[in-house]
Scaffold this motif. Structure first.
Motif, PDB file in Angstrom:
ATOM      1  N   SER A 214       0.863  -1.190   0.000  1.00  0.00           N
ATOM      2  CA  SER A 214       0.000   0.000   0.000  1.00  0.00           C
ATOM      3  C   SER A 214       0.893   1.232   0.000  1.00  0.00           C
ATOM      4  O   SER A 214       1.876   1.303   0.734  1.00  0.00           O
ATOM      5  CB  SER A 214      -0.870   0.026   1.256  1.00  0.00           C
ATOM      6  OG  SER A 214      -1.694  -1.101   1.272  1.00  0.00           O
ATOM      7  N   ILE A 215       0.508   2.197  -0.832  1.00  0.00           N
ATOM      8  CA  ILE A 215       1.312   3.408  -0.996  1.00  0.00           C
ATOM      9  C   ILE A 215       0.495   4.609  -0.541  1.00  0.00           C
ATOM     10  O   ILE A 215      -0.704   4.707  -0.854  1.00  0.00           O
ATOM     11  CB  ILE A 215       1.676   3.613  -2.493  1.00  0.00           C
ATOM     12  CG1 ILE A 215       2.285   2.350  -3.107  1.00  0.00           C
ATOM     13  CG2 ILE A 215       2.570   4.818  -2.702  1.00  0.00           C
ATOM     14  CD1 ILE A 215       3.681   2.062  -2.719  1.00  0.00           C
ATOM     15  N   GLU A 334      -2.187  -3.158 -13.797  1.00  0.00           N
ATOM     16  CA  GLU A 334      -1.246  -3.368 -12.695  1.00  0.00           C
ATOM     17  C   GLU A 334      -0.378  -2.133 -12.539  1.00  0.00           C
ATOM     18  O   GLU A 334      -0.117  -1.417 -13.519  1.00  0.00           O
ATOM     19  CB  GLU A 334      -0.276  -4.530 -12.992  1.00  0.00           C
ATOM     20  CG  GLU A 334      -0.891  -5.895 -13.031  1.00  0.00           C
ATOM     21  CD  GLU A 334       0.147  -6.973 -13.357  1.00  0.00           C
ATOM     22  OE1 GLU A 334       1.319  -6.865 -12.929  1.00  0.00           O
ATOM     23  OE2 GLU A 334      -0.229  -7.924 -14.067  1.00  0.00           O
ATOM     24  N   VAL A 335       0.095  -1.929 -11.329  1.00  0.00           N
ATOM     25  CA  VAL A 335       1.128  -0.919 -11.072  1.00  0.00           C
ATOM     26  C   VAL A 335       2.187  -1.613 -10.224  1.00  0.00           C
ATOM     27  O   VAL A 335       1.849  -2.397  -9.336  1.00  0.00           O
ATOM     28  CB  VAL A 335       0.547   0.305 -10.323  1.00  0.00           C
ATOM     29  CG1 VAL A 335       1.650   1.311  -9.987  1.00  0.00           C
ATOM     30  CG2 VAL A 335      -0.541   0.988 -11.152  1.00  0.00           C
ATOM     31  N   GLY A 348      -0.659  -2.496  -4.351  1.00  0.00           N
ATOM     32  CA  GLY A 348      -2.035  -2.958  -4.134  1.00  0.00           C
ATOM     33  C   GLY A 348      -3.030  -1.814  -4.101  1.00  0.00           C
ATOM     34  O   GLY A 348      -4.161  -1.931  -4.589  1.00  0.00           O
ATOM     35  N   GLN A 349      -2.611  -0.699  -3.513  1.00  0.00           N
ATOM     36  CA  GLN A 349      -3.517   0.458  -3.459  1.00  0.00           C
ATOM     37  C   GLN A 349      -2.734   1.740  -3.241  1.00  0.00           C
ATOM     38  O   GLN A 349      -1.628   1.717  -2.700  1.00  0.00           O
ATOM     39  CB  GLN A 349      -4.555   0.268  -2.357  1.00  0.00           C
ATOM     40  CG  GLN A 349      -3.973  -0.034  -1.000  1.00  0.00           C
ATOM     41  CD  GLN A 349      -5.055  -0.332   0.032  1.00  0.00           C
ATOM     42  OE1 GLN A 349      -6.250  -0.192  -0.242  1.00  0.00           O
ATOM     43  NE2 GLN A 349      -4.650  -0.721   1.226  1.00  0.00           N
ATOM     44  N   LEU A 350      -3.330   2.829  -3.682  1.00  0.00           N
ATOM     45  CA  LEU A 350      -2.750   4.149  -3.450  1.00  0.00           C
ATOM     46  C   LEU A 350      -3.755   4.918  -2.585  1.00  0.00           C
ATOM     47  O   LEU A 350      -4.886   5.179  -3.017  1.00  0.00           O
ATOM     48  CB  LEU A 350      -2.527   4.885  -4.776  1.00  0.00           C
ATOM     49  CG  LEU A 350      -1.925   6.281  -4.599  1.00  0.00           C
ATOM     50  CD1 LEU A 350      -0.411   6.187  -4.355  1.00  0.00           C
ATOM     51  CD2 LEU A 350      -2.189   7.162  -5.819  1.00  0.00           C
ATOM     52  N   ILE A 351      -3.322   5.260  -1.393  1.00  0.00           N
ATOM     53  CA  ILE A 351      -4.234   5.936  -0.467  1.00  0.00           C
ATOM     54  C   ILE A 351      -3.846   7.409  -0.371  1.00  0.00           C
ATOM     55  O   ILE A 351      -2.653   7.731  -0.282  1.00  0.00           O
ATOM     56  CB  ILE A 351      -4.151   5.286   0.933  1.00  0.00           C
ATOM     57  CG1 ILE A 351      -4.440   3.782   0.828  1.00  0.00           C
ATOM     58  CG2 ILE A 351      -5.074   5.954   1.933  1.00  0.00           C
ATOM     59  CD1 ILE A 351      -4.308   3.017   2.136  1.00  0.00           C
ATOM     60  N   ILE A 357      -7.139   4.567  -4.532  1.00  0.00           N
ATOM     61  CA  ILE A 357      -7.190   3.854  -5.823  1.00  0.00           C
ATOM     62  C   ILE A 357      -6.872   2.400  -5.509  1.00  0.00           C
ATOM     63  O   ILE A 357      -5.748   2.070  -5.103  1.00  0.00           O
ATOM     64  CB  ILE A 357      -6.167   4.421  -6.833  1.00  0.00           C
ATOM     65  CG1 ILE A 357      -6.368   5.925  -7.034  1.00  0.00           C
ATOM     66  CG2 ILE A 357      -6.256   3.661  -8.156  1.00  0.00           C
ATOM     67  CD1 ILE A 357      -5.352   6.571  -7.977  1.00  0.00           C
ATOM     68  N   GLN A 358      -7.878   1.556  -5.674  1.00  0.00           N
ATOM     69  CA  GLN A 358      -7.709   0.135  -5.358  1.00  0.00           C
ATOM     70  C   GLN A 358      -7.342  -0.598  -6.639  1.00  0.00           C
ATOM     71  O   GLN A 358      -8.108  -0.617  -7.596  1.00  0.00           O
ATOM     72  CB  GLN A 358      -9.031  -0.393  -4.768  1.00  0.00           C
ATOM     73  CG  GLN A 358      -8.975  -1.809  -4.279  1.00  0.00           C
ATOM     74  CD  GLN A 358      -7.995  -2.000  -3.106  1.00  0.00           C
ATOM     75  OE1 GLN A 358      -8.009  -1.215  -2.150  1.00  0.00           O
ATOM     76  NE2 GLN A 358      -7.137  -3.010  -3.208  1.00  0.00           N
TER      77      GLN A 358
END
Ligand code: COI
Length: 393
Positions: A214-215, A334-335, A348-351, A357-358
């Motif tokens: 998670s970012i 994908e990222v 997995g996600q950008l919070i 962003i899931q």
């Protein structure tokens, strides 16, 4: 452990007669000879084996370090490999006050036949020179850079882990760095500088291995600005990322993503890694290099390996809106983050403060495939058709 050997007067003398490799007291590389001061108390084999079985990242260090000194009068001299141990620095050393410092990150990989290799060390050497120019430090030659890795590994090769299987990414992480050691408080480039290489056995950088991370998207901290030091690998850039990293951890994230300083719109990089976006039509997009982005060796390798695998690499500006919209529409599948330490790790996600962003939970197959290709090359399991490997031992 790690006792500091006495440093004979002769080591201050840059004029050394080149001798053949492994003479016992010297290690010769093109254009330089490293004097060897073996540790009087190397780590016992059973303790070292315990460390190698579970090294984590950046916690343990090998028995020796390479060192080369620079002075404005004498240039680079005093090449040596000496016992790992604390440095003696004057409290007025410039690096402690003005942060005149640069570093590199590079790994040594053990192959199945026991030999030890590094991956594109000439790219790190070139970046180190680029960073030195930006920080007004002296440039170290590529021969001295690669030579210092070889000289250290000749002493400490037992610290390179043997991977247990193809999923095992353990290696010996090498950390070359250069500091302004002159005792002087005036603000100007130092006239005395020291270069070192230390070595640390390393497993996966992230605790969860290749599980998606998670970012946190930093909304007000910026890592770099045009004309600044963003493209250089200097401690100051990482220091500047730490408050944002703390914020990330508060939100349960293991890394922080930065947007550009001018428009707060364009994706730059993570605190210590580059980013890639996989599109469903086969494009592999990464932010194009500017003077605010670090030119990652893994980033460059992924562009080439991606092309080899039939993807269409694109280096261009990519905005946070494109990330958000691309995931929502299914265009971006994908990222992943990449770097020497992190290899290739799916995001997995950008919070952020506004939203999350899931990323789709679809297995991150492309990231895993590219990661497998890269590791196979680095560990000598695939043909080195780009000539990227350099033998260290
Ligand atoms: C590397 O990947 O080698 C770096 O220097 C990044 C750092 C976060 C460990």
């Amino acid at each position: 452990m790690h006792a500091r050997a006495v440093r004979p007067e002769a080591f201050e003398n840059p004029k050394k007669t080149p001798v053949s490799r492994h003479s016992g007291d010297f290690f010769a590389v093109p254009h330089a000879t490293f004097e060897i001061l073996p540790s009087a108390m190397p780590t016992a084999a059973n303790i070292r084996d315990d460390v190698l079985a579970n090294p984590g990242f950046g916690r343990y260090f090998s028995d020796h370090m390479a060192h080369v000194r620079w002075t404005a009068d004498a240039g680079w001299h005093g090449h040596e490999v000496r016992p790992y141990g604390p440095l003696t620095l004057d409290p007025a050393a410039a690096v402690l006050h003005y942060g005149q410092e640069i570093f590199e990150g590079i790994k040594a990989y053990r192959h199945a036949d026991g030999s030890v290799w590094s991956f594109r060390p000439e790219k790190n050497a070139e970046r180190f020179r680029r960073s030195a120019r930006r920080l007004a430090l002296p440039e170290l030659s590529d021969e001295d850079f690669v030579g210092s890795l070889k000289a250290l590994l000749a002493q400490d090769q037992a610290w390179v882990p043997t991977p247990r299987n193809e999923a095992d990414e353990s290696s010996l992480y090498l950390r070359p760095f250069m500091i302004a050691s002159e005792k002087f408080l005036g603000v100007r480039p130092a006239h005395e500088v020291d270069y070192y290489v230390i070595a640390s056995p390393a497993g996966a950088y992230f605790k969860g291995g290749i599980a998606p991370v998670s970012i946190w998207l930093s909304s007000h901290y910026k890592r770099a600005a045009p004309g600044g030091t963003g493209f250089a690998k200097c401690g100051g850039n990482y220091a500047a990322s730490l408050a944002a990293q703390k914020e990330a951890e508060k939100h349960g994230c293991s890394q922080v993503a930065f947007l550009d300083a001018a428009e707060n719109k364009w994706i730059e990089e993570l605190g210590g890694m580059n980013l890639f976006f996989v599109y469903k039509d086969g494009r592999l997009v990464t932010p194009r290099l500017t003077d605010t982005i670090l030119e990652g060796v893994t980033r460059d390798s992924v562009l080439t390996l991606g092309r080899d695998e039939g993807f269409i690499p694109e280096e261009r500006a990519i905005s946070i809106d494109e990330w958000r919209d691309g995931v929502a529409s299914g265009e971006i599948t994908e990222v992943f983050a990449c770097g020497t330490a992190a290899v290739i790790t799916p995001v997995g996600q950008l919070i952020s403060e506004d939203d999350t962003i899931q990323m789709p939970d679809a297995g991150n197959e492309i990231a895993k495939r590219l990661r497998g290709k890269l590791l196979d090359l680095q560990y000598g399991r695939a043909e080195d058709k780009h000539g990227w490997l350099t033998r260290l031992v």
